[in-house]
Write a protein that holds these residues in place. Structure first.
Motif, PDB file in Angstrom:
ATOM      1  N   SER A 187       0.823  -1.209   0.000  1.00 17.17           N
ATOM      2  CA  SER A 187       0.000   0.000   0.000  1.00 17.17           C
ATOM      3  C   SER A 187       0.857   1.258   0.000  1.00 17.17           C
ATOM      4  O   SER A 187       0.339   2.357  -0.163  1.00 17.17           O
ATOM      5  N   ASN A 188       2.175   1.104   0.183  1.00 19.06           N
ATOM      6  CA  ASN A 188       3.062   2.267   0.168  1.00 19.06           C
ATOM      7  C   ASN A 188       4.475   1.855  -0.225  1.00 19.06           C
ATOM      8  O   ASN A 188       4.841   0.682  -0.133  1.00 19.06           O
ATOM      9  N   CYS A 189       5.246   2.847  -0.648  1.00 19.45           N
ATOM     10  CA  CYS A 189       6.596   2.558  -1.129  1.00 19.45           C
ATOM     11  C   CYS A 189       7.553   2.193   0.004  1.00 19.45           C
ATOM     12  O   CYS A 189       8.510   1.454  -0.212  1.00 19.45           O
ATOM     13  N   LYS A 190       7.300   2.695   1.195  1.00 18.00           N
ATOM     14  CA  LYS A 190       8.202   2.408   2.316  1.00 18.00           C
ATOM     15  C   LYS A 190       8.300   0.907   2.568  1.00 18.00           C
ATOM     16  O   LYS A 190       9.400   0.369   2.741  1.00 18.00           O
ATOM     17  N   ASP A 191       7.157   0.233   2.584  1.00 20.72           N
ATOM     18  CA  ASP A 191       7.160  -1.213   2.800  1.00 20.72           C
ATOM     19  C   ASP A 191       7.833  -1.950   1.646  1.00 20.72           C
ATOM     20  O   ASP A 191       8.518  -2.947   1.857  1.00 20.72           O
ATOM     21  N   ALA A 192       7.656  -1.439   0.431  1.00 18.78           N
ATOM     22  CA  ALA A 192       8.282  -2.061  -0.741  1.00 18.78           C
ATOM     23  C   ALA A 192       9.802  -1.915  -0.690  1.00 18.78           C
ATOM     24  O   ALA A 192      10.535  -2.861  -0.987  1.00 18.78           O
ATOM     25  N   VAL A 193      10.284  -0.743  -0.305  1.00 20.22           N
ATOM     26  CA  VAL A 193      11.732  -0.525  -0.202  1.00 20.22           C
ATOM     27  C   VAL A 193      12.318  -1.405   0.908  1.00 20.22           C
ATOM     28  O   VAL A 193      13.392  -1.992   0.746  1.00 20.22           O
ATOM     29  N   THR A 194      11.599  -1.540   2.004  1.00 23.91           N
ATOM     30  CA  THR A 194      12.048  -2.420   3.094  1.00 23.91           C
ATOM     31  C   THR A 194      12.189  -3.851   2.588  1.00 23.91           C
ATOM     32  O   THR A 194      13.167  -4.536   2.894  1.00 23.91           O
ATOM     33  N   GLU A 195      11.230  -4.297   1.788  1.00 22.79           N
ATOM     34  CA  GLU A 195      11.291  -5.640   1.203  1.00 22.79           C
ATOM     35  C   GLU A 195      12.480  -5.755   0.251  1.00 22.79           C
ATOM     36  O   GLU A 195      13.192  -6.758   0.262  1.00 22.79           O
ATOM     37  N   ALA A 196      12.701  -4.747  -0.558  1.00 25.76           N
ATOM     38  CA  ALA A 196      13.827  -4.769  -1.509  1.00 25.76           C
ATOM     39  C   ALA A 196      15.164  -4.859  -0.781  1.00 25.76           C
ATOM     40  O   ALA A 196      16.090  -5.526  -1.248  1.00 25.76           O
ATOM     41  N   LYS A 197      15.262  -4.194   0.368  1.00 27.58           N
ATOM     42  CA  LYS A 197      16.524  -4.183   1.125  1.00 27.58           C
ATOM     43  C   LYS A 197      16.876  -5.541   1.705  1.00 27.58           C
ATOM     44  O   LYS A 197      18.019  -5.767   2.100  1.00 27.58           O
ATOM     45  N   LYS A 198      15.927  -6.469   1.725  1.00 25.05           N
ATOM     46  CA  LYS A 198      16.225  -7.835   2.166  1.00 25.05           C
ATOM     47  C   LYS A 198      17.148  -8.524   1.165  1.00 25.05           C
ATOM     48  O   LYS A 198      17.899  -9.422   1.525  1.00 25.05           O
ATOM     49  N   THR A 199      17.074  -8.108  -0.099  1.00 22.97           N
ATOM     50  CA  THR A 199      17.922  -8.669  -1.157  1.00 22.97           C
ATOM     51  C   THR A 199      19.045  -7.714  -1.532  1.00 22.97           C
ATOM     52  O   THR A 199      20.190  -8.119  -1.678  1.00 22.97           O
ATOM     53  N   TYR A 200      18.697  -6.444  -1.694  1.00 21.65           N
ATOM     54  CA  TYR A 200      19.662  -5.415  -2.091  1.00 21.65           C
ATOM     55  C   TYR A 200      19.691  -4.349  -1.005  1.00 21.65           C
ATOM     56  O   TYR A 200      18.790  -3.514  -0.938  1.00 21.65           O
ATOM     57  N   THR A 201      20.699  -4.401  -0.145  1.00 24.36           N
ATOM     58  CA  THR A 201      20.737  -3.477   0.996  1.00 24.36           C
ATOM     59  C   THR A 201      20.754  -2.022   0.576  1.00 24.36           C
ATOM     60  O   THR A 201      20.275  -1.159   1.299  1.00 24.36           O
ATOM     61  N   GLN A 202      21.278  -1.738  -0.592  1.00 27.16           N
ATOM     62  CA  GLN A 202      21.297  -0.361  -1.096  1.00 27.16           C
ATOM     63  C   GLN A 202      20.151  -0.190  -2.094  1.00 27.16           C
ATOM     64  O   GLN A 202      20.339  -0.185  -3.299  1.00 27.16           O
ATOM     65  N   SER A 203      18.949  -0.070  -1.565  1.00 29.83           N
ATOM     66  CA  SER A 203      17.753   0.132  -2.386  1.00 29.83           C
ATOM     67  C   SER A 203      17.171   1.504  -2.099  1.00 29.83           C
ATOM     68  O   SER A 203      17.327   2.045  -0.999  1.00 29.83           O
ATOM     69  N   ASN A 204      16.492   2.055  -3.088  1.00 27.53           N
ATOM     70  CA  ASN A 204      15.982   3.416  -3.022  1.00 27.53           C
ATOM     71  C   ASN A 204      14.722   3.491  -3.882  1.00 27.53           C
ATOM     72  O   ASN A 204      14.607   2.801  -4.880  1.00 27.53           O
ATOM     73  N   GLY A 205      13.799   4.354  -3.500  1.00 25.35           N
ATOM     74  CA  GLY A 205      12.601   4.547  -4.303  1.00 25.35           C
ATOM     75  C   GLY A 205      12.873   5.381  -5.539  1.00 25.35           C
ATOM     76  O   GLY A 205      13.686   6.312  -5.504  1.00 25.35           O
ATOM     77  N   CYS A 206      12.220   5.063  -6.619  1.00 21.29           N
ATOM     78  CA  CYS A 206      12.311   5.839  -7.858  1.00 21.29           C
ATOM     79  C   CYS A 206      11.764   7.242  -7.601  1.00 21.29           C
ATOM     80  O   CYS A 206      10.702   7.394  -6.987  1.00 21.29           O
ATOM     81  N   LYS A 207      12.482   8.263  -8.071  1.00 19.48           N
ATOM     82  CA  LYS A 207      12.020   9.635  -7.808  1.00 19.48           C
ATOM     83  C   LYS A 207      10.749   9.974  -8.570  1.00 19.48           C
ATOM     84  O   LYS A 207      10.043  10.905  -8.212  1.00 19.48           O
ATOM     85  N   THR A 208      10.413   9.212  -9.606  1.00 22.89           N
ATOM     86  CA  THR A 208       9.203   9.461 -10.385  1.00 22.89           C
ATOM     87  C   THR A 208       7.969   8.806  -9.763  1.00 22.89           C
ATOM     88  O   THR A 208       6.969   9.452  -9.515  1.00 22.89           O
ATOM     89  N   CYS A 209       8.052   7.501  -9.480  1.00 21.92           N
ATOM     90  CA  CYS A 209       6.864   6.796  -9.000  1.00 21.92           C
ATOM     91  C   CYS A 209       6.840   6.590  -7.489  1.00 21.92           C
ATOM     92  O   CYS A 209       5.799   6.263  -6.933  1.00 21.92           O
ATOM     93  N   CYS A 210       7.984   6.771  -6.826  1.00 18.85           N
ATOM     94  CA  CYS A 210       8.062   6.603  -5.369  1.00 18.85           C
ATOM     95  C   CYS A 210       8.795   7.790  -4.725  1.00 18.85           C
ATOM     96  O   CYS A 210       9.769   7.609  -3.998  1.00 18.85           O
ATOM     97  N   PRO A 211       8.345   9.020  -5.000  1.00 20.41           N
ATOM     98  CA  PRO A 211       9.074  10.193  -4.516  1.00 20.41           C
ATOM     99  C   PRO A 211       9.197  10.263  -2.995  1.00 20.41           C
ATOM    100  O   PRO A 211      10.188  10.796  -2.482  1.00 20.41           O
ATOM    101  N   ASP A 212       8.227   9.694  -2.271  1.00 18.60           N
ATOM    102  CA  ASP A 212       8.304   9.708  -0.806  1.00 18.60           C
ATOM    103  C   ASP A 212       9.405   8.814  -0.277  1.00 18.60           C
ATOM    104  O   ASP A 212       9.797   8.945   0.892  1.00 18.60           O
ATOM    105  N   CYS A 213       9.910   7.914  -1.099  1.00 17.20           N
ATOM    106  CA  CYS A 213      10.945   6.973  -0.672  1.00 17.20           C
ATOM    107  C   CYS A 213      12.270   7.192  -1.389  1.00 17.20           C
ATOM    108  O   CYS A 213      13.183   6.388  -1.275  1.00 17.20           O
TER     109      CYS A 213
END
Length: 68
Positions: free
Chosen positions: A39-65
């Protein structure tokens, strides 16, 4: 809720960007890993960091992250 994906190919700064399913910068299927529905990018980035510790939200579709 949207489907989120992480780019398996790192950016030049080492970040693996997280994108929504409808992002214009969504990488090709060969370079994306599905993270699931969130439901939000924060949870998605947290999930991504389980595989790629250096993960970041896209500035276009996930500007809050997106961090610089």
């Amino acid at each position: 809720m949207k489907n989120y994906y992480v780019n398996t190919k790192a950016q030049s700064n080492g970040d693996h960007e997280v994108h929504t399913e409808d992002c214009s910068y969504l990488p090709s299927t060969a370079n994306q890993k599905s993270l699931g529905k969130f439901s939000n990018c924060k949870d998605a980035v947290t999930e991504a960091k389980k595989t790629y510790t250096q993960s970041n939200g896209c500035k276009t579709c996930c500007p809050d992250c997106h961090t610089n």
